[in-house]
Every structure is written in C-alpha cells, then in structure tokens.
Design a protein around this motif. Structure first.
Motif, PDB file in Angstrom:
ATOM      1  N   PRO A 262      10.123  -4.770 -10.411  1.00  0.00           N
ATOM      2  CA  PRO A 262      10.847  -3.506 -10.211  1.00  0.00           C
ATOM      3  C   PRO A 262      10.337  -2.730  -9.002  1.00  0.00           C
ATOM      4  CG  PRO A 262      10.339  -3.801 -12.529  1.00  0.00           C
ATOM      5  CD  PRO A 262       9.633  -4.909 -11.799  1.00  0.00           C
ATOM      6  N   GLY A 263      11.258  -2.304  -8.152  1.00  0.00           N
ATOM      7  CA  GLY A 263      10.919  -1.495  -6.988  1.00  0.00           C
ATOM      8  C   GLY A 263      10.605  -2.266  -5.726  1.00  0.00           C
ATOM      9  N   ILE A 264      10.389  -3.570  -5.844  1.00  0.00           N
ATOM     10  CA  ILE A 264       9.977  -4.351  -4.667  1.00  0.00           C
ATOM     11  C   ILE A 264      11.095  -4.425  -3.629  1.00  0.00           C
ATOM     12  CG2 ILE A 264       9.394  -6.673  -3.856  1.00  0.00           C
ATOM     13  CD1 ILE A 264       7.022  -5.120  -5.019  1.00  0.00           C
ATOM     14  N   ARG A 265      12.306  -4.683  -4.044  1.00  0.00           N
ATOM     15  CA  ARG A 265      13.401  -4.759  -3.068  1.00  0.00           C
ATOM     16  C   ARG A 265      13.531  -3.422  -2.323  1.00  0.00           C
ATOM     17  NH1 ARG A 265      16.207  -9.495  -3.611  1.00  0.00           N
ATOM     18  NH2 ARG A 265      16.435 -10.384  -5.703  1.00  0.00           N
ATOM     19  N   GLN A 266      13.397  -2.327  -3.039  1.00  0.00           N
ATOM     20  CA  GLN A 266      13.503  -1.006  -2.416  1.00  0.00           C
ATOM     21  C   GLN A 266      12.354  -0.777  -1.433  1.00  0.00           C
ATOM     22  OE1 GLN A 266      13.853  -1.709  -5.627  1.00  0.00           O
ATOM     23  NE2 GLN A 266      15.879  -0.949  -6.225  1.00  0.00           N
ATOM     24  N   TRP A 267      11.159  -1.182  -1.798  1.00  0.00           N
ATOM     25  CA  TRP A 267      10.024  -1.054  -0.868  1.00  0.00           C
ATOM     26  C   TRP A 267      10.242  -1.873   0.387  1.00  0.00           C
ATOM     27  CZ3 TRP A 267       4.513  -1.105  -3.467  1.00  0.00           C
ATOM     28  CH2 TRP A 267       4.324   0.121  -4.133  1.00  0.00           C
ATOM     29  N   PHE A 268      10.740  -3.090   0.240  1.00  0.00           N
ATOM     30  CA  PHE A 268      10.980  -3.935   1.409  1.00  0.00           C
ATOM     31  C   PHE A 268      12.008  -3.293   2.332  1.00  0.00           C
ATOM     32  CE2 PHE A 268       9.483  -8.523   0.386  1.00  0.00           C
ATOM     33  CZ  PHE A 268       8.275  -8.036  -0.080  1.00  0.00           C
ATOM     34  N   ALA A 269      13.052  -2.738   1.740  1.00  0.00           N
ATOM     35  CA  ALA A 269      14.070  -2.075   2.558  1.00  0.00           C
ATOM     36  C   ALA A 269      13.491  -0.863   3.271  1.00  0.00           C
ATOM     37  CB  ALA A 269      15.254  -1.661   1.683  1.00  0.00           C
ATOM     38  N   GLU A 270      12.668  -0.102   2.585  1.00  0.00           N
ATOM     39  CA  GLU A 270      12.064   1.080   3.203  1.00  0.00           C
ATOM     40  C   GLU A 270      11.070   0.677   4.289  1.00  0.00           C
ATOM     41  OE1 GLU A 270       9.849   5.275   2.004  1.00  0.00           O
ATOM     42  OE2 GLU A 270      10.398   3.856   0.423  1.00  0.00           O
ATOM     43  N   ALA A 271      10.332  -0.416   4.058  1.00  0.00           N
ATOM     44  CA  ALA A 271       9.398  -0.901   5.077  1.00  0.00           C
ATOM     45  C   ALA A 271      10.138  -1.240   6.368  1.00  0.00           C
ATOM     46  CB  ALA A 271       8.644  -2.128   4.562  1.00  0.00           C
ATOM     47  N   ALA A 272      11.322  -1.836   6.244  1.00  0.00           N
ATOM     48  CA  ALA A 272      12.121  -2.154   7.437  1.00  0.00           C
ATOM     49  C   ALA A 272      12.534  -0.876   8.159  1.00  0.00           C
ATOM     50  CB  ALA A 272      13.347  -2.959   7.037  1.00  0.00           C
ATOM     51  N   GLU A 273      12.904   0.148   7.406  1.00  0.00           N
ATOM     52  CA  GLU A 273      13.279   1.425   8.010  1.00  0.00           C
ATOM     53  C   GLU A 273      12.095   2.067   8.739  1.00  0.00           C
ATOM     54  OE1 GLU A 273      14.702   3.788   4.811  1.00  0.00           O
ATOM     55  OE2 GLU A 273      16.495   2.565   4.460  1.00  0.00           O
ATOM     56  N   LEU A 274      10.889   1.846   8.200  1.00  0.00           N
ATOM     57  CA  LEU A 274       9.687   2.425   8.794  1.00  0.00           C
ATOM     58  C   LEU A 274       9.110   1.575   9.927  1.00  0.00           C
ATOM     59  CD1 LEU A 274       7.888   3.561   5.496  1.00  0.00           C
ATOM     60  CD2 LEU A 274       9.025   5.042   7.179  1.00  0.00           C
ATOM     61  N   GLY A 275       9.705   0.412  10.159  1.00  0.00           N
ATOM     62  CA  GLY A 275       9.224  -0.465  11.226  1.00  0.00           C
ATOM     63  C   GLY A 275       7.948  -1.204  10.889  1.00  0.00           C
ATOM     64  N   LEU A 276       7.698  -1.419   9.600  1.00  0.00           N
ATOM     65  CA  LEU A 276       6.488  -2.110   9.165  1.00  0.00           C
ATOM     66  C   LEU A 276       6.759  -3.594   8.962  1.00  0.00           C
ATOM     67  CD1 LEU A 276       5.250   0.490   6.535  1.00  0.00           C
ATOM     68  CD2 LEU A 276       4.265   0.057   8.790  1.00  0.00           C
ATOM     69  N   ARG A 277       5.854  -4.430   9.436  1.00  0.00           N
ATOM     70  CA  ARG A 277       5.948  -5.862   9.210  1.00  0.00           C
ATOM     71  C   ARG A 277       5.388  -6.180   7.815  1.00  0.00           C
ATOM     72  NH1 ARG A 277       3.042  -9.073  13.522  1.00  0.00           N
ATOM     73  NH2 ARG A 277       4.545 -10.708  13.014  1.00  0.00           N
ATOM     74  N   LEU A 278       5.862  -7.271   7.228  1.00  0.00           N
ATOM     75  CA  LEU A 278       5.447  -7.652   5.881  1.00  0.00           C
ATOM     76  C   LEU A 278       4.779  -9.012   5.883  1.00  0.00           C
ATOM     77  CD1 LEU A 278       8.610  -6.628   3.807  1.00  0.00           C
ATOM     78  CD2 LEU A 278       6.586  -5.257   4.347  1.00  0.00           C
ATOM     79  N   ALA A 279       3.731  -9.128   5.078  1.00  0.00           N
ATOM     80  CA  ALA A 279       3.025 -10.398   4.920  1.00  0.00           C
ATOM     81  C   ALA A 279       2.739 -10.626   3.450  1.00  0.00           C
ATOM     82  CB  ALA A 279       1.727 -10.400   5.720  1.00  0.00           C
ATOM     83  N   VAL A 280       2.536 -11.889   3.098  1.00  0.00           N
ATOM     84  CA  VAL A 280       2.069 -12.262   1.768  1.00  0.00           C
ATOM     85  C   VAL A 280       0.751 -12.988   1.935  1.00  0.00           C
ATOM     86  CG1 VAL A 280       2.478 -13.772  -0.219  1.00  0.00           C
ATOM     87  CG2 VAL A 280       4.339 -12.379   0.682  1.00  0.00           C
ATOM     88  N   ALA A 281      -0.247 -12.578   1.145  1.00  0.00           N
ATOM     89  CA  ALA A 281      -1.553 -13.244   1.125  1.00  0.00           C
ATOM     90  C   ALA A 281      -1.814 -13.673  -0.315  1.00  0.00           C
ATOM     91  CB  ALA A 281      -2.643 -12.297   1.614  1.00  0.00           C
ATOM     92  N   SER A 282      -1.655 -14.963  -0.582  1.00  0.00           N
ATOM     93  CA  SER A 282      -1.716 -15.472  -1.951  1.00  0.00           C
ATOM     94  C   SER A 282      -2.722 -16.610  -2.070  1.00  0.00           C
ATOM     95  CB  SER A 282      -0.333 -15.972  -2.377  1.00  0.00           C
ATOM     96  OG  SER A 282      -0.392 -16.639  -3.609  1.00  0.00           O
ATOM     97  N   SER A 283      -3.384 -16.677  -3.221  1.00  0.00           N
ATOM     98  CA  SER A 283      -4.269 -17.806  -3.491  1.00  0.00           C
ATOM     99  C   SER A 283      -3.500 -19.053  -3.909  1.00  0.00           C
ATOM    100  CB  SER A 283      -5.268 -17.444  -4.604  1.00  0.00           C
ATOM    101  OG  SER A 283      -6.216 -16.506  -4.155  1.00  0.00           O
ATOM    102  N   SER A 284      -2.203 -18.919  -4.174  1.00  0.00           N
ATOM    103  CA  SER A 284      -1.391 -20.059  -4.592  1.00  0.00           C
ATOM    104  C   SER A 284      -0.978 -20.923  -3.403  1.00  0.00           C
ATOM    105  CB  SER A 284      -0.137 -19.565  -5.320  1.00  0.00           C
ATOM    106  OG  SER A 284      -0.472 -18.965  -6.543  1.00  0.00           O
ATOM    107  N   HIS A 285      -0.487 -22.102  -3.717  1.00  0.00           N
ATOM    108  CA  HIS A 285      -0.033 -23.023  -2.682  1.00  0.00           C
ATOM    109  C   HIS A 285       1.229 -22.485  -2.010  1.00  0.00           C
ATOM    110  CE1 HIS A 285       1.321 -26.715  -0.735  1.00  0.00           C
ATOM    111  NE2 HIS A 285       0.127 -27.250  -0.993  1.00  0.00           N
TER     112      HIS A 285
END
Length: 223
Positions: free
Chosen positions: A89-112
């Motif tokens: 919940p809320g992740i899609r909205q955060w991603f959309a807002e990050a794009a509006e703010l000009g922020l790049r997104l990354a994932v750092a995961s211990s999984s494969h």
C-alpha cells in the motif's frame, strides 16, 4: 540534506513476499502432516537460508523425505502466491511522487536478481526503477552494506535515502552512510527499530514529500 535518489529494499517492503515465503513453507510442512510455527523462521540477516529450512523439515519428517520433490512442490506453490501479489500500500503513489520530485529510484535487495526483477516486472514497477543491486552480485548480505554501496555506485551519488522493513536492513543502509526510513513488515515488532531515522506503519501513511521533510536534517530533493 539534499538528495538525488531513493533506495528501497524489496522483499517485505515493496511487495509482501515475506508472507508468501512463510506460507509456502507452511504448505510444505502440512504435506507431511506437520505444522510450522512462525517463531524463528525469519533470519536476522539477508541472504538465502532455505537449505537450513529444508534440513529442519527433513529432520522433522525423518526417513523417506524427498528433498527434490519437496523443493519442487514448495517453489511451485510459492509461485502461485507471488503471481497474485501487488505492490505494498502506498508504493505506487510514492513512485509517482518521486518522479514528480525528480528523484531516481533504486532497489537494494539481498535476494537474487531474477526473483526481484521478475516480480517488479509483473507488478509494473520495473520501468520506474533506475538501478537494481541484488544479493547475487555481492559477497556479503545485510546487515553488511555491500548491496547498498553497489546501488550508490550505480546511481553515481551518495545523496540518497533508504527504505527498509527489517532491523538488519536498517543497519546495512546506515552502514552505507544513508538515513533510513523503516516500514516494519508484519513479522518484526516496531520495538526492534530504535536505530531507524523514521518509522512508518506503511507507505500509505504519508506523502513521500512529508516523509522526506520529517527526516533529521530536513532531507529535500535536489532542485
């Protein structure tokens, strides 16, 4: 602090794969007339501990346990569960807002990477992610900061904020020099996050801009 990017953990943070993992193991134990408790199931570090889980099941079943069949059955069942997952919940909205703010997104995961990329693509999130850094690419797992350092190197910046769902994830992010927002997954009590810079019940609890402004030092996107 002015920031350029946001770095998210994956399992349990962007999607509730922790529940599908636990349920796949419970399903497999029940094939043998056994019940698996949640206590002690989740490790206090990143990385794959399934071999230990198979060893525990083998010990409980005894002679005649077929590890290969057990693995095939469990992973097939988990795949059916994962196919139904949506972003938290809320992740899609955060991603959309990050794009509006000009922020790049990354994932750092211990999984494969195959696990992470496959679910991001199925959920329609992959196109929003600029950088992936995964457990198969580093020598040590969280709480070691290696995967965060790899993400930062690929982003080409040190100005980022991390988002995590476990205490060892928070420790990894902070060891890489990042402020960290904790969104505890359902299997970790909030009391285990004293080191987090901010704790939220979910990404739906506040707008991204409000979260960033609430961090120590008033973290703001670069103009």
């Amino acid at each position: 602090m002015t920031i350029d990017a946001l770095i998210f953990d994956f399992d349990g943070l962007l999607m509730d794969t922790e529940t599908t993992l636990l349920e796949s193991w419970r399903h497999e134990w029940r094939q043998h007339g056994l019940e698996l408790t949640e206590q002690g199931f989740f490790a206090d570090h990143g990385g794959d501990v399934n071999e230990q889980r198979y060893a525990a099941l083998a010990a409980a079943v005894g002679a005649g346990y077929d590890r290969a069949a057990s693995h095939a059955r469990r992973t097939a069942y988990r795949l059916t569960l994962n196919q139904k997952l949506e972003p938290a919940p809320g992740i899609r909205q955060w991603f959309a807002e990050a794009a509006e703010l000009g922020l790049r997104l990354a994932v750092a995961s211990s999984s494969h990477e195959n696990h992470v990329r496959g679910l991001l693509e199925r959920a329609g999130l992959a196109a929003d992610i600029d950088v992936l850094a995964c457990g198969n690419e580093v020598a040590a797992h969280k709480p070691d900061p290696a995967v965060y350092l790899l993400a930062l190197a690929r982003l080409g910046t040190e100005r980022a904020v991390a988002f995590e769902d476990t205490p060892h994830g928070v420790a990894a992010a902070q060891a890489a020099g990042l402020p960290c927002v904790a969104i505890p997954n359902p299997y970790v009590p909030r009391s285990r996050f004293p080191a987090a810079d901010l704790i939220l019940p979910s990404a739906a609890a506040a707008r991204l801009s409000e979260v960033l402004s609430g961090l120590p030092g008033r973290t703001t996107p670069r103009p």
